[in-house]
Design a protein around this motif. Sequence first.
Motif, PDB file in Angstrom:
ATOM      1  N   GLU A 166      52.166  38.996  15.882  1.00 12.41           N
ATOM      2  CA  GLU A 166      52.732  40.206  16.479  1.00 12.41           C
ATOM      3  C   GLU A 166      51.627  41.230  16.767  1.00 12.41           C
ATOM      4  OE1 GLU A 166      55.562  42.247  18.451  1.00 12.41           O
ATOM      5  OE2 GLU A 166      55.643  40.214  17.708  1.00 12.41           O
ATOM      6  N   GLN A 167      50.642  41.354  15.891  1.00 11.58           N
ATOM      7  CA  GLN A 167      49.530  42.280  16.134  1.00 11.58           C
ATOM      8  C   GLN A 167      48.734  41.854  17.366  1.00 11.58           C
ATOM      9  OE1 GLN A 167      46.120  42.428  13.438  1.00 11.58           O
ATOM     10  NE2 GLN A 167      46.190  44.674  13.508  1.00 11.58           N
ATOM     11  N   GLU A 168      48.499  40.564  17.518  1.00 12.68           N
ATOM     12  CA  GLU A 168      47.781  40.062  18.690  1.00 12.68           C
ATOM     13  C   GLU A 168      48.580  40.340  19.961  1.00 12.68           C
ATOM     14  OE1 GLU A 168      45.584  36.506  16.172  1.00 12.68           O
ATOM     15  OE2 GLU A 168      47.325  36.024  17.423  1.00 12.68           O
ATOM     16  N   ARG A 169      49.877  40.127  19.900  1.00 15.67           N
ATOM     17  CA  ARG A 169      50.743  40.351  21.062  1.00 15.67           C
ATOM     18  C   ARG A 169      50.748  41.834  21.466  1.00 15.67           C
ATOM     19  NH1 ARG A 169      53.555  36.272  22.076  1.00 15.67           N
ATOM     20  NH2 ARG A 169      53.929  35.635  19.942  1.00 15.67           N
ATOM     21  N   ILE A 170      50.811  42.738  20.481  1.00 17.69           N
ATOM     22  CA  ILE A 170      50.773  44.180  20.780  1.00 17.69           C
ATOM     23  C   ILE A 170      49.419  44.548  21.387  1.00 17.69           C
ATOM     24  CG2 ILE A 170      50.689  46.476  19.703  1.00 17.69           C
ATOM     25  CD1 ILE A 170      53.525  45.532  19.946  1.00 17.69           C
ATOM     26  N   ALA A 171      48.338  43.981  20.862  1.00 15.86           N
ATOM     27  CA  ALA A 171      47.006  44.249  21.423  1.00 15.86           C
ATOM     28  C   ALA A 171      46.914  43.751  22.865  1.00 15.86           C
ATOM     29  CB  ALA A 171      45.925  43.598  20.571  1.00 15.86           C
TER      30      ALA A 171
ATOM     31  N   ASP B 114      53.382  56.987  28.028  1.00 15.31           N
ATOM     32  CA  ASP B 114      54.711  57.574  27.889  1.00 15.31           C
ATOM     33  C   ASP B 114      55.757  56.640  27.298  1.00 15.31           C
ATOM     34  OD1 ASP B 114      53.661  59.879  29.044  1.00 15.31           O
ATOM     35  OD2 ASP B 114      54.280  59.293  31.069  1.00 15.31           O
ATOM     36  N   ASP B 115      55.376  55.428  26.941  1.00 11.77           N
ATOM     37  CA  ASP B 115      56.330  54.433  26.449  1.00 11.77           C
ATOM     38  C   ASP B 115      56.490  54.563  24.929  1.00 11.77           C
ATOM     39  OD1 ASP B 115      57.762  52.196  25.664  1.00 11.77           O
ATOM     40  OD2 ASP B 115      56.600  50.796  26.891  1.00 11.77           O
ATOM     41  N   GLU B 116      57.439  55.370  24.509  1.00 12.37           N
ATOM     42  CA  GLU B 116      57.660  55.609  23.072  1.00 12.37           C
ATOM     43  C   GLU B 116      58.018  54.325  22.339  1.00 12.37           C
ATOM     44  OE1 GLU B 116      56.809  58.283  21.491  1.00 12.37           O
ATOM     45  OE2 GLU B 116      56.304  59.309  23.362  1.00 12.37           O
ATOM     46  N   GLY B 117      58.729  53.410  22.994  1.00 12.10           N
ATOM     47  CA  GLY B 117      59.065  52.135  22.372  1.00 12.10           C
ATOM     48  C   GLY B 117      57.820  51.339  22.006  1.00 12.10           C
ATOM     49  N   PHE B 118      56.844  51.328  22.913  1.00 10.17           N
ATOM     50  CA  PHE B 118      55.596  50.625  22.609  1.00 10.17           C
ATOM     51  C   PHE B 118      54.940  51.232  21.375  1.00 10.17           C
ATOM     52  CE2 PHE B 118      51.022  50.514  22.548  1.00 10.17           C
ATOM     53  CZ  PHE B 118      50.791  49.151  22.549  1.00 10.17           C
ATOM     54  N   TRP B 119      54.817  52.548  21.347  1.00 11.11           N
ATOM     55  CA  TRP B 119      54.122  53.212  20.242  1.00 11.11           C
ATOM     56  C   TRP B 119      54.855  53.016  18.922  1.00 11.11           C
ATOM     57  CZ3 TRP B 119      49.336  53.857  21.199  1.00 11.11           C
ATOM     58  CH2 TRP B 119      48.920  54.053  22.510  1.00 11.11           C
ATOM     59  N   GLU B 120      56.172  52.937  18.955  1.00 12.46           N
ATOM     60  CA  GLU B 120      56.937  52.655  17.735  1.00 12.46           C
ATOM     61  C   GLU B 120      56.665  51.239  17.235  1.00 12.46           C
ATOM     62  OE1 GLU B 120      61.072  53.490  18.485  1.00 12.46           O
ATOM     63  OE2 GLU B 120      60.636  55.592  18.974  1.00 12.46           O
ATOM     64  N   ARG B 121      56.499  50.287  18.173  1.00 16.13           N
ATOM     65  CA  ARG B 121      56.180  48.904  17.786  1.00 16.13           C
ATOM     66  C   ARG B 121      54.740  48.765  17.312  1.00 16.13           C
ATOM     67  NH1 ARG B 121      56.052  45.794  22.070  1.00 16.13           N
ATOM     68  NH2 ARG B 121      56.490  47.396  23.633  1.00 16.13           N
ATOM     69  N   ALA B 122      53.833  49.541  17.890  1.00 14.42           N
ATOM     70  CA  ALA B 122      52.407  49.425  17.568  1.00 14.42           C
ATOM     71  C   ALA B 122      52.047  50.103  16.243  1.00 14.42           C
ATOM     72  CB  ALA B 122      51.562  50.022  18.691  1.00 14.42           C
ATOM     73  N   ARG B 123      52.703  51.204  15.945  1.00 15.96           N
ATOM     74  CA  ARG B 123      52.325  52.014  14.774  1.00 15.96           C
ATOM     75  C   ARG B 123      52.243  51.212  13.469  1.00 15.96           C
ATOM     76  NH1 ARG B 123      49.612  56.184  14.022  1.00 15.96           N
ATOM     77  NH2 ARG B 123      50.502  57.100  15.878  1.00 15.96           N
ATOM     78  N   PRO B 124      53.206  50.346  13.136  1.00 11.98           N
ATOM     79  CA  PRO B 124      53.095  49.609  11.862  1.00 11.98           C
ATOM     80  C   PRO B 124      51.944  48.592  11.833  1.00 11.98           C
ATOM     81  CG  PRO B 124      55.350  49.474  12.731  1.00 11.98           C
ATOM     82  CD  PRO B 124      54.506  50.103  13.788  1.00 11.98           C
ATOM     83  N   LEU B 125      51.448  48.205  12.990  1.00  9.59           N
ATOM     84  CA  LEU B 125      50.431  47.152  13.077  1.00  9.59           C
ATOM     85  C   LEU B 125      49.015  47.672  13.300  1.00  9.59           C
ATOM     86  CD1 LEU B 125      52.535  44.756  15.315  1.00  9.59           C
ATOM     87  CD2 LEU B 125      52.139  44.570  12.854  1.00  9.59           C
ATOM     88  N   PHE B 126      48.899  48.924  13.759  1.00 10.55           N
ATOM     89  CA  PHE B 126      47.592  49.492  14.084  1.00 10.55           C
ATOM     90  C   PHE B 126      47.465  50.881  13.484  1.00 10.55           C
ATOM     91  CE2 PHE B 126      48.047  46.267  17.300  1.00 10.55           C
ATOM     92  CZ  PHE B 126      46.770  45.768  17.448  1.00 10.55           C
ATOM     93  N   SER B 127      46.499  51.047  12.586  1.00 12.22           N
ATOM     94  CA  SER B 127      46.176  52.383  12.098  1.00 12.22           C
ATOM     95  C   SER B 127      45.585  53.181  13.260  1.00 12.22           C
ATOM     96  CB  SER B 127      45.149  52.285  10.967  1.00 12.22           C
ATOM     97  OG  SER B 127      43.915  51.770  11.469  1.00 12.22           O
TER      98      SER B 127
END
Length: 167
Positions: A95-100, A116-129
Amino acid sequence: MSRIGDFAGSAENELAGWIVQSPEIGTAMAGFAHTVYNNNRLPMRVRELARIVIAHDNECAVCINTRDADGPAAGVDEELYQHADQWRTWSGYSEQERIAAEFAHRFATEHTKLRDDEGFWERARPLFSDELMADLALSCAMWVGMGRMLRTLDIGQTCHLTLPSRA
């Protein structure tokens, strides 16, 4: 054939030769690239997937053909590269690779929509400091810029590079 300079000889001469056309900026860019590859805090699979996704977006052959000498020891195999265009669906990516990969693709193709994609940032936050996201964004900036420069000026488009080992 390169659009600037005549860089006859080895692939390394062709890829490094453009620096002499702008020595101060070229040397600084080479330093930036060195730092991206040698001081990056991203796991290498994450880094390499993001890089190869941008390489395809840029249509940069030298970027597509580049490999890291330390890649196999870090779990980076040819499958990672071969499935880069299928980053959304290939089951071999974490999942981290896919988000990257999504970040890299959208950074290269629709950066303001990504912002501007809040959904992306919500998905990325747990995987990327914040620190890892900074490394990812700065790396993508280098890859987009360098890849487009190399492709536009037709530099190194027949080269196959292996980044030197850090050991």
